[in-house]
Every structure is written in structure tokens, then in C-alpha cells.
Design a protein around this motif. Sequence first.
Motif, short mmCIF file in Angstrom:
data_model
loop_
_atom_site.label_atom_id
_atom_site.label_comp_id
_atom_site.label_asym_id
_atom_site.label_seq_id
_atom_site.Cartn_x
_atom_site.Cartn_y
_atom_site.Cartn_z
N GLY B 176 7.77 42.46 -65.62
CA GLY B 176 8.45 41.21 -65.13
C GLY B 176 9.31 41.26 -66.59
N PHE B 177 9.93 39.20 -66.25
CA PHE B 177 10.58 38.92 -67.01
C PHE B 177 9.55 37.26 -67.40
CE2 PHE B 177 12.55 41.51 -64.65
CZ PHE B 177 14.24 41.59 -65.19
N GLY B 178 9.75 37.04 -69.40
CA GLY B 178 9.41 36.09 -69.72
C GLY B 178 10.39 34.98 -69.85
N VAL B 179 10.63 33.53 -70.72
CA VAL B 179 11.38 32.84 -70.90
C VAL B 179 12.13 33.35 -71.87
CG1 VAL B 179 11.32 31.01 -71.77
CG2 VAL B 179 9.35 31.10 -70.85
N VAL B 180 12.10 34.46 -72.97
CA VAL B 180 12.78 35.02 -74.16
C VAL B 180 12.40 36.38 -73.87
CG1 VAL B 180 13.21 32.50 -74.89
CG2 VAL B 180 11.01 33.79 -75.80
N PRO B 181 12.85 37.34 -75.01
CA PRO B 181 12.17 38.26 -75.98
C PRO B 181 11.18 38.21 -76.05
CG PRO B 181 14.74 37.96 -76.05
CD PRO B 181 14.33 36.48 -75.47
N GLY B 182 9.98 38.80 -75.57
CA GLY B 182 8.52 39.00 -75.91
C GLY B 182 7.71 38.17 -75.22
N ALA B 183 8.39 36.73 -74.64
CA ALA B 183 7.01 36.65 -73.89
C ALA B 183 7.12 36.96 -73.32
CB ALA B 183 7.97 34.63 -73.38
N GLU B 184 5.06 36.24 -71.91
CA GLU B 184 4.68 37.23 -71.69
C GLU B 184 5.46 36.35 -70.15
OE1 GLU B 184 0.58 35.38 -71.58
OE2 GLU B 184 0.76 35.82 -68.94
N SER B 185 5.13 37.66 -68.88
CA SER B 185 5.26 37.66 -67.34
C SER B 185 5.36 36.62 -66.73
CB SER B 185 5.73 38.99 -66.58
OG SER B 185 5.92 40.08 -66.80
N HIS B 186 6.13 35.95 -66.13
CA HIS B 186 6.00 34.29 -65.47
C HIS B 186 6.98 34.84 -64.09
CE1 HIS B 186 5.36 30.96 -64.11
NE2 HIS B 186 4.59 30.27 -65.42
N SER B 187 5.81 34.01 -62.75
CA SER B 187 6.84 34.38 -61.58
C SER B 187 8.67 34.00 -61.86
CB SER B 187 6.29 33.90 -60.30
OG SER B 187 5.01 35.18 -60.62
N GLY B 188 8.12 32.06 -62.48
CA GLY B 188 9.20 31.88 -61.79
C GLY B 188 10.20 32.20 -62.68
N GLN B 189 10.38 32.37 -64.12
CA GLN B 189 10.60 33.20 -64.85
C GLN B 189 11.29 34.79 -64.10
OE1 GLN B 189 10.02 31.28 -67.13
NE2 GLN B 189 11.79 30.67 -67.95
N ILE B 190 10.63 35.30 -63.49
CA ILE B 190 11.27 36.51 -62.92
C ILE B 190 12.25 36.29 -61.74
CG2 ILE B 190 10.38 38.20 -61.63
CD1 ILE B 190 7.52 38.67 -62.97
N PHE B 191 11.87 35.59 -60.70
CA PHE B 191 13.52 34.64 -59.90
C PHE B 191 13.82 34.30 -61.21
CE2 PHE B 191 14.56 30.47 -58.36
CZ PHE B 191 15.17 31.49 -57.43
N THR B 192 14.82 33.77 -61.93
CA THR B 192 15.85 33.94 -61.86
C THR B 192 16.15 34.45 -62.72
OG1 THR B 192 14.84 33.16 -64.62
CG2 THR B 192 14.92 31.26 -63.12
N CYS B 193 15.12 35.30 -63.55
CA CYS B 193 16.01 36.62 -63.96
C CYS B 193 16.56 37.62 -63.19
CB CYS B 193 14.85 37.76 -64.80
SG CYS B 193 14.44 36.74 -66.40
N VAL B 194 15.88 38.04 -62.07
CA VAL B 194 15.92 38.85 -60.93
C VAL B 194 18.11 38.65 -60.35
CG1 VAL B 194 15.54 40.35 -58.97
CG2 VAL B 194 13.71 40.00 -60.71
N GLY B 195 16.94 36.92 -60.47
CA GLY B 195 18.18 36.35 -59.59
C GLY B 195 19.87 36.24 -60.13
N VAL B 196 19.33 36.14 -61.72
CA VAL B 196 20.88 36.52 -62.29
C VAL B 196 20.76 37.90 -62.01
CG1 VAL B 196 21.50 37.02 -64.68
CG2 VAL B 196 20.11 34.80 -64.43
#
Lengths: 387, 326
Positions: B176-196
Motif C-alpha cells: 500500500g501507499f501512505g501520505v508521505v514516505p514512511g507513512a502507514e498504508s491507507h486505502s484513500g491514499q492508495i487510490f490517489t497513488c495508484v491513480g497517479v
Amino acid sequence: MSSHGIARSSTTVRSGKAREADLLKIKEYNTLVAEVQDLKSSNEYTKETLTKTSTLLSQNPEFNTIWNYRRRIILHLLSLLPLEDEKLSLITSELRYLLPLLQSYPKCYWIWNYRIFLLQTASAQLSHASGLKVWKAEMSLVDKMLGRDSRNFHGWGYRRYVVNNIEGLVSQAQKGNDNAKGEPPAAAAAEVNTSGTGSKVVKEEGESSMVESEFAYTSEMYKKSLSNFSAWHNRSKLISRLLAERGASKEERETFLDGELGIMQEALFTDPYDQSLQLYNHWLISATCSPRQSVPESEIVDLVPSEKMEILVRTMEWMKELLEEEPECRLLLEELIFIGGLMRGLVAEGGLDANDEVVVEMKIWLEKLMQVDPMRMGRWKEMAEKL
Amino acid sequence: MATAVTFTNKPEELFVDKHVKYIQSLDTRKDELEYWLTEHLRLNGVYWGLTALHLLGRPDALPRDETIKFVQSCQHENGGFGAHPSHDAHLLYTLSAIQILAMIDALDAVDTEACAAYVAGLQKPSGVFAGDEWGEEDTRFVYTALQTLKILNKLDRVDVEKAVDFVLRCQNYDGGFGVVPGAESHSGQIFTCVGVLSMTNNLDRMTPASRDQLAGWLAQRQLPNGGLNGRPEKLEDVCYSWWVLSSLAMLGKLHWIDQNKLVGWILSCQDEVRGGLADRKGDAVDVFHTVFGLAGLSLVGWGGLKEVDPIYCMPVETTKRLFGPK
């Protein structure tokens, strides 16, 4: 417009009285908004306008435009204060003002952002020592917030941010780079202590690295609740630095890994259905025991194939034992298949004897997984094709 | 691979007319304090409501001219948009403004050149974007910035490569992906990162193993009642039927969860009397959960809703017009 966990009311129509009361509240609120917006448009930056924004933000902390206005007021008021003490006192009174708001609205982005702005302002406008003090005081706030909600996303992110900044400020002082404000470099004396030891930097402001204490904090948190994934996540992010700063030898790294795997074994016997534990355990194994081509360099310890295989065999053994107690546990079945896959990968890489039994077992586990976890059938079918 | 899903819920169990009426009623609730307290979400609210109406097949249910006028009134001199004429500009509102205009084919109603300059001005040397002039950094803002520019066909104004590198640095061991490097994975953030990664054709920058790891993690978000949560050991919530589901769709793994069960669960979150959807069954509805619930239903192809684009959260009709067929 975006609410969480608020019960639906059963009636569609308010009583006439209730509506009257709402209209009055709206009138009062809108009068206040109009007043503050007027002050904002006419660039009024005074103590009185600061108080006005406090009243409004207490009623509506999501009003980010008003937080921005407050930033401008604070920057202006700070520019009028000649003395360091006065600046410090304004910043700390702002930080205090936020506390009850954060406790009532722990998930409001704008409050956290404003707090970070205040800390950045402290770094920019105060002496190094005062700035550092302000940052360090934040640690007790973070402890308190995570004590109330140990998974608060903002709380953990804020904690990492504060720690990074404290570390940065301390090491900045140690490098003696703090001449910008004309102060005596606090680090000059400390430099002496560092010569010869190399790995550790000790001085009056403490060590620049907080990795040991942060790692200890994750232990404290998981001991309170094993399923705190936020704590396990943070732990995983600290390990690489922790071991590097300890100057750990391969043997020490292996001992460390054994310790972590031991914690997981014990914890999973307590609750094999806990995803937080399964994820952390999965990471430990995949970061250390994957075939070389998929993980070129481990953050924890670089093992040779036979050492990897030994850990995988050992882990598989206790997991199979646990599976006998919990034959329906989908997470366990999934992890066993994963470990079997790693074993096959190591064999394929060469130098190790093939174990055909594992493939047979993997197929049995996968079949069981399809039975107990039909919701994710699409995934298990794909996995079966690959097997 | 993916097989056709058999749904047990009937299309008439979706209360289309009630949802349309609910959305139309949103701007008439001026006698409720909540209306005034949520002014900072007004422009987002128009985007959420309009998208929902498009998916429901009722794109004209909001007055077009008024919508355009309102969006225009929210643009600042710096090119960015605020939530409301009296609110400061921020990327979160700027994207909503551009999406609204894109859906109703009215991008020429605002100064797009200034808007692109505003967005481009917020990129930092690390590749991330700040949300506004005050500098908060977050992978959400990489998504909002890049989607805005992509709609305006002005992606060349920023360093896309660096933005993508930043996003990849936010990936965690769980995939998964987080808000910034080092941050915990979160589905909302995953949507934005996979979206990018999707909108810039960079999904292959994730290894196949880490894509599978991520899809597995996302599939684990489905709970026994069919609903999806955002992080391990948390409660289910209708908005995650969008964040999790769209990410799975972008990764080509929608079939890794039980879509039929999810549909039943989303439908149970409707207010069958007054329309709209809530975060969970029995809770108060809002337009945010209404659009993301409907988008989730649309994504799995249920109930005659218009098709939604998982990358942009707009109707496929709109994204086809903007970017051509896939």
C-alpha cells in the motif's frame, strides 16, 4: 456533507420550535462569519481579530480559510514583537489554544496543519534552543493523542514528523551550523565528545537520533494491543536505521530477527486471525528469506540460502501446528502457501534440495482456503493456476 | 481470469429517483446549520452531487448555467479555486472545479491557463505537491494536481517523472501507499497513488509481485458482511467501496473480492425514505457517501448505472471525450 458514524434521525420534519432555534443559531453563526470575513478582507491583523477567529474556529474548525487568516495574523503579531521571550510566549499560547480543539476533533486535517505551521514558525523565528524546546514539548502531546486513539492516522504521522524535526534540529546544532542568528554554536563543545567514538554523538541536547526510543515506543504500544497495525508499521520503518546505528554485526542481526519472529510466533498463537500480526510477520519473512533476485539487499539481515531455508522450515513447522488448532484460519493458510512459494523459489535458485511434499501441501492448503474464504475466490483461483 | 458476476440484488432496489431528489435538495437546505458549517466543501459537494447524477443517468438534474456561474465565482486571481467565493484557493477545490466543468463540457468558462500555472506553482523539488501556499504535502495533492493538469491537457507544465518517483517512495512493504514516505498504508491514499501511476501510464513501475501484494491487501479489506474497510482492523465504510474498489479495478483485480456481497452491503446503506447513502447502515446520509457508494456500484457493473472511470472518478463518457477511448 461528509459525516461518519452519525445515526440517522427517524423524523423528517423538525418541530416549529426546533426550526426557530436552528434559524437563530444560523443567524448568529453567519453574523460572526461575515464579521470575520470583513476583517480578513480589510487585512486587519490584531489581537482582537485573533480572538474573533478563535470564536469562529471553535464553532467550525473545518473552516480552513479562517485558519489561513489566523496564520497571517500570527505572523504579523510576531513581527511586532522585538523580544524572543514574547515571540515564544505567543507561539506557546497558540499551541495551547489548539489542545482542546485537537481533543474534540482529532481527525481534522486543518488543525494539525495549523499546529505544524506554528512549529515551523518557531524554528524560523526563535533561537535554536527555544525552537528545539517547542518541538520537544510536542512529544507529550503526541503521546497523549495516541493514548486516546492508538490508531489515529494523524497522530502517527505527526509523531514521525516531530521526531524527524527534533533529530534534524539536534544534529544541526551538533554540526555547529547555528550561526545564522548570531548565537554561540552550542555544538562546539559537543564536537569534542564525538571524536574517537565515531558511532555515537552525545551532548547536552541529547543524542541526535531518536531511533532507539521510538523503537521502544512501538514495543510499548504493541504490548498494550497486539493488533495495533500502526505500531507494527512504524516498527518496520525503524529497524533498518536501528540496526545500522547499533553497528550490528550479522550475528546480532540474526539474533534480532529471531527475537522479532519469536514475538510473532507467540502473538499469533494468541490471535491467529489478527491481520496486523500476519502482515508484520509476512514482512519479516519476505524481507529476509526471499530468493535473492526479488530482494537484493535485506534491511534486516543478509542470509545465505540455507539460512533462509532454515527459518522458513522452522516457521512452517509452528504454523502447521497452529493450523491444527485453527484449521479454518484463512490468514494462516495464505501465509503457509506464501512460505511454501518462497521455499520453491530458493530451490529454483539452486544449491538446495527440492522438497516435492511442499507443493502437495500447498495445493491442499489452497483448496481449504477456497472453502473457508469464498469471498476472495477469484484470487485463489488465479493462485491455483500458477501452482 | 475475471468471470461475469451474478448479482442477486435487483436494480429496482436502488432508489434512483429518491437519490436524484436528495441531491437536488442539497442546495435548498439553508435553514439547517449544517449547510452553513460545510461551506468549505461546497465546490466538492457540487462535484460529488453532479458525478452521482451523471452515474444515475440524470446529468441535467442540476441547472447547468448556475453551476458554471458558481464555479467561475470560486476562481481566484492566482488561478486556483476556493470552495466558495469567500474561501481561499486549494488544490482540493481546484480539481473539483475542473472536474465539474469537464463533466458539463464547459472548460472554456474559466481561465485554464492561470489554473495550470497555479497548480504547477505548487510542485516541490521532491516532486510532491503542496495543497496550497501554506505547504502541506500529501500524495492526495499529487493526484489532484496531475488530474487537473491532465484534464486541461497541460501535464507538460510540471515534472511528472519526479511526481511519480515521489509516489513510489510512499509505497510500503504491505504493497500500500501512505501520505508521505514512511507513512502507514491507507486505502484513500492508495487510490490517489495508484491513480497517479495509472493516469501517467506508470503502473509497471511497481513490480508484479508488489502489485499482487497490494491487490491482496486491498482484497483483505472486505469484511464478512461484504463491506470494505480502509485499513486492517477497522470498521467498514461506504466511501471505501470507492477507494478500495477503484484501486482493485486499476490493478485489474476487481474479481479478487465478492462483488455480489459488496453490492448488497452498499444497497443496505441507502436511506430508502429520503434518498442518499450513508457510511454504514442506519447512519445519516451525505452526498460524499452517496457518490462513492454509487460509483462503487457502477464500477462492478451493477444496476444500469452509467459506467464510471476508476482513475478519474468521472463518467467514462466524460473521460472518453477528454482523453479518447482506452
